[in-house]
Structures are given as structure tokens and as C-alpha cells.
Design an enzyme around this catalytic site. Structure first.
Site, PDB file in Angstrom:
ATOM      1  CD  GLU A 196      -3.007  -1.251   2.159  1.00  0.00           C
ATOM      2  OE1 GLU A 196      -3.943  -2.057   2.036  1.00  0.00           O
ATOM      3  OE2 GLU A 196      -2.882  -0.508   3.156  1.00  0.00           O
ATOM      4  CD  GLU A 314      -4.433  -6.330   2.881  1.00  0.00           C
ATOM      5  OE1 GLU A 314      -3.200  -6.514   2.839  1.00  0.00           O
ATOM      6  OE2 GLU A 314      -4.977  -5.438   3.573  1.00  0.00           O
TER       7      GLU A 314
END
Length: 540
Positions: A196, A314
Site C-alpha cells: 500500500e 488483499e
């Protein structure tokens, strides 16, 4: 028990549904060509680094589910994984870019994670000790796990302003970990770089130009270290949220055949404490919004990185550990299975669920390791939905979601039906695009008018191949226990899914119905329907 479950469900449900409605729906599956293809091991689950002190909304749902302290000897953990035969597991998460590997010449002490006010996500750097890495790999080998490991992409960099990191990535710690891993013979299917850090990032970000150059460096390292290996792990990145400009730059800078897999994350239900979580899950328009993300990434890869494929690295639905009494209950399977179906249509090869265990969105209960409803939903998908994704034309309300794949490991197709409606019962005609032509009239059928007449004249017709034997379809109907959407127990064909007295994963047996009998889907339910004799050239 076996034949005509659909008819049985109608009869026993009559007192409840007389004031409701039945609608006819028509589903046409094109089995001539596959519109997309998923990996054989499409289902994936994550193991995260969060320690027991990770809390959200006055809840601390992680317990001892961290990569560093998960009880690998718990018998239910091994059984839950082995039920898939080969389950993909991605080790990663928010803290992976704070993990040091306790090997080689580290430039700072290697200690467990601890709360730290000014640390990334409120934590200090953490440590992966090699004895724990050994334990994990021995467990993975024993249970048949296909491993993806998320690497620390901030090692050596420095923060220049809030959230923004610069400087060269230092690969030395990664090199030492890879050398150790290779020397031990541990099989890593893929190494993922960073978590991320794309776009504006979550907690931290790295410019796409810098990130792309790092990928070239990492690929060269992998090629050198694995040059004598029979198989080489894939390089995957960036494990972030899709920022089209950032992702495009990353692929342009890194160039051809460097990045094997492009990963992105999805939390399209919002915060875990959102009081509207259930209504979002049951709203077809909300579920469909995320299709733009899948479409955008598909186009970016096609234009700028056709050598790479897409994964959802994810996805937990609701972020910050998921929604308590939502993510861990039956209602979440409407979102989850719809996500799997939608992702497949956009040529997503793998879908990693956050998480295998830990948080409210764990497939297994954090303390008991008992499977939650989404565990069984994922296991049914894994066993029934094959690689070939087929086009579906649906003549029905948007509240009836439908997806079709070639069946896994055998002839025919499997159709996934998701009924989001709280009052509409569907009688469904499944047609073969090759030899079935019709026009949808959209006519509403009131149950009071003539139940038996409608049942007798409605069939599920699949363009069957010639056969002297009776032709059956297999049906797997999922409903919540006692009709309570937030039940922690799924019911399969009327049987609650619970561990056996011996602590084994229960059998997931279908009921068989004649292929020409009515196919009936009750409100707020999910069904996998297998048509073994469906004529689908794409599935040969």
C-alpha cells in the site's frame, strides 16, 4: 435425501412466502469460448503481522494471529488449509514495510513490534526471527501451502514529509533472507514488493518512478540468486490501491518482463464500524461500483504491461479489521462471492482474502480456529469453479447476481447464483447460448396465482448432450442458520456446517435434481449449480 430439494423448499416454505412473490429468471451461458481465465489456485488468504495490541473501534480482534505468534500446531489450522489441498497464502499487510529479517548484517536492532507513538501505523519496527521463518516454512510444506511473501520496500529509505518516503531502497536485508531461504530449500511461489505504497499511500508512499527502478533492481537480484533453481518465484507488486497514473508509470518505468503480477487491494465496503455495512452488501448497485477499478486495471495492464497478470492481493470488504458481527457472519458471503465472480470476469488470476485468521474478517475464528461462513463459501468456490470464465446473459432483476465457469476438474459448467432480494423467490431457466433463443418478458409471477402450474411448466434447460441415462444437476444451496443473516453458521442444503465430532471439516455434499426439474432459489440465499452435461466446447 437428494432429489428435488428445490420443490421441497417451496412446500415447506409456503406459510412464509404466500405473501411474497415468485419471479421467473432466464440465465443464458455461452460455453463456446472463455472470456477470461483464473488460476487453478484462485482462492488465496492472507496472514498478517498485526500484534494482539492492534485495536479498532474499541475492539482488539487479532489475538495471537500474527505471522510471528500464530499457533501453527493447532490441529484445526492444518485441517482448514488442507481441505483446499493447495491453498495460496500471502504473508503481508500494513506492517510488512517495518519488518526486519534477523539475519546477516542488520543496521539496527531486531525486536518484536511494540506500540510507538510516532511509528508507522503506531508501531516500531518488528522482527522476523529465522527460527520462526523455519517454523512457518515447515508448516507450509506439510500443509501444501503456495507461499507469497511480502518484502519490506521501505528499508533504507527516509521520510521527507508526512507520508512521503524517498531515497534508495537498500536490498541487503532482502538478499540475506532470500539466500537463507534458498539454502534451506524453502519454496516461495512469489515475492511481493511493498504494501500500500502506491499513489498517496496508506501511511506511507513512494514515487512510482523510484518504485519502478527498485523493481528492476529486485528482479536482477532474484535472477542471480535463483539462477541454479529449477523454478523461479514470480515478482509481484505493488500491493496498493489503484491509482491509474501511478500504476501506469510503474509499468512504464520497470519495463517489459520485470513485474510478473500486478496486485491491488480492495475495501469497497468502507470502514468496519459503518452502520450501513449490511445494506451495502445487499445493494447490487454498490457491489457493482468496484467493477470500474477492475476494468481500469485491466486496461492499464493491456496497454502498458501485457506481460503481467492481475491479482487482488488483499481484500477484506471493510477495512480496519472488518465489521464485527458482519464480516464474520453469513451476510458477508454475498459480498465475498460476488467479488470472486466479478474479479474473475476481469481476468484476475488470484484473489487473496484478508485474512485467513485475525480480525473480524478472518475466515477462521481468531481464538477457536473454527471456520466462519466465508470459509465454506471459499471452499465451495475452490472445489467447483474452474479456470475458464464464461459469459452470462441474465434476464432478471439486478438483485439476482449470476456467474458461470467451466467446472473444476471435470466436464460441464458451474453457475453461481446470488439472490440479494429479501422477498423474491426465483425459478430459473438456465439456457445454452448455442441452441437456446428467447426474449425476456420480465413478467412478475405472484405465488398465490398458481404455484403448481408455474412449477410444472418451468424447467432448467441446458442444451444437453445425447444420453440414455437420466441427467442430473448438482445443487449447493447456502442459507443462514434460522434465517438470521448475521448468523455465524452457514447451512448447506438444509444441514448446518459444523465441524464433526472428531474435529474434521464437514463434507460439502450436493443434492441431485433432474436437469429438467425447476431450479428454485429462495430469498437471501446463494447457490452453486453444477451442470455436468452442459455442452460447452470452451471447457473441453
Amino acid at each position: 435425501m437428494g432429489l428435488h430439494l428445490s420443490f421441497f423448499l417451496i412446500l415447506v416454505s409456503l406459510p412464509v412466502i404466500l405473501a411474497q412473490e415468485i419471479r421467473h429468471a432466464k440465465i443464458v451461458v455461452d460455453g463456446t469460448t472463455a472470456v477470461a481465465e483464473i488460476d487453478d489456485n484462485f482462492i488465496c488468504a492472507t496472514l498478517d503481522w498485526w500484534p494482539h495490541t492492534k485495536c479498532d473501534y474499541n475492539q482488539c480482534p487479532w489475538g495471537n494471529a500474527s505471522v510471528t505468534n500464530l499457533d501453527l500446531s493447532h490441529p484445526l489450522l492444518a485441517k482448514a488449509i488442507q481441505a483446499f489441498k493447495h491453498l495460496r497464502i500471502r504473508i503481508g499487510g500494513s506492517l510488512q514495510d517495518r519488518v526486519l529479517y534477523n539475519i546477516g548484517d542488520l543496521k539496527s536492532p531486531c525486536h518484536p513490534f511494540r506500540k510507538m507513538k510516532d511509528g508507522l501505523f503506531g508501531y516500531s519496527k518488528g522482527c522476523l526471527y529465522m527460527r520462526r521463518w523455519d517454523e512457518l516454512n515447515h508448516f507450509f510444506s506439510k500443509t501444501g501451502v503456495i507461499v507469497t511473501f511480502g518484502l519490506n520496500a521501505l528499508y533504507g529509505r527516509h521520510q521527507i514529509r508526512r507520508g512521503a518516503w524517498e531515497g534508495d531502497w537498500d536490498p541487503s536485508n532482502t538478499i540475506d533472507l532470500m539466500k537463507y531461504t534458498i539454502s534451506k530449500g524453502y519454496q516461495i511461489n512469489s515475492w511481493e514488493f511493498g504494501n500500500e505504497l502506491s499513489g498517496t499511500g496508506v501511511g506511507a508512499s513512494v514515487r512510482a518512478e523510484l518504485y519502478g527502478k527498485d523493481l528492476i533492481k529486485l528482479k536482477d537480484i532474484m535472477n542471480e540468486l535463483y539462477k541454479k533453481s529449477h523454478s523461479r518465484p514470480s515478482l509481484i507488486a505493488p500491493g496498493g490501491f489503484v491509482d491509474p497514473k501511478w500504476y501506469t508509470t510503474l509499468l512504464d518505468v520497470s519495463g517489459s518482463n520485470v513485474l510478473n503480477i500486478v496486485t491491488h487491494h480492495i475495501y469497497n465496503l468502507g470502514a468496519g464500524n459503518d452502520p450501513n455495512l449490511v445494506s451495502k452488501i445487499l445493494d447490487p448497485s454498490h457491489l457493482s461500483k468496484i467493477s470500474d477499478t477492475f476494468s481500469n486495471l485491466q486496461q492499464i495492464i493491456k496497454k502498458h504491461g501485457p506481460w503481467a497478470s492481475a491479482w487482488v492481493g488483499e481484500s477484506g470488504g471493510a477495512y480496519n479489521s472488518g465489521g464485527r458481527h458482519v464480516s464474520d457472519t453469513f451476510v458477508n458471503s454475498f459480498w465475498y462471492l460476488d467479488q470472486l465472480g466479478m474479479a474473475s470476469k476481469y481476468n484476475t488470476k488470484v484473489y487473496c482474502r484478508q485474512s485467513l485468521i485475525g480480525g473480524s474478517y478472518g475466515l477462521l475464528n481468531t481464538t477457536t480456529f473454527v471456520p466462519r461462513p466465508d470459509y465454506y463459501s471459499s471452499l465451495l468456490w475452490h472445489r467447483l469453479m474452474g479456470k475458464g470464465v464464461l459469459a452470462v446473459d441474465a434476464y432478471a432483476s439486478s438483485y439476482l447476481r449470476s456467474y458461470a465457469h467451466c467446472s473444476k476438474g471435470r466436464a460441464g459448467i458451474t453457475v453461481l447464483l446470488i439472490n440479494l432480494s429479501n422477498q423474491t423467490h426465483y425459478i430459473i431457466n438456465v439456457g445454452n447460448h448455442m441452441n437456446f433463443d428467447f426474449h425476456a418478458d420480465g413478467k412478475k409471477i405472484e405465488l398465490e396465482n398458481s404455484i403448481m402450474h408455474n412449477l410444472k411448466r418451468t424447467v432448467s434447460w441446458v442444451g444437453r448432450k445425447a444420453s440414455d441415462e437420466p441427467l442430473y444437476r448438482e445443487e449447493y444451496h447456502l442459507t443462514p442458520k434460522d434465517g438470521f443473516l448475521r448468523s455465524e453458521i452457514s447451512v448447506l442444503n438444509g444441514v448446518p456446517l459444523k465441524l464433526t465430532d472428531e474435529g474434521e471439516i464437514p463434507k460439502l455434499d450436493p443434492v441431485l435434481n433432474d436437469v429438467n426439474s425447476p431450479l428454485y432459489i429462495v430469498p437471501r440465499s446463494i447457490a452453486f449449480i453444477v451442470f455436468p452435461n452442459f455442452d460447452a466446447p470452451a471447457c473441453v
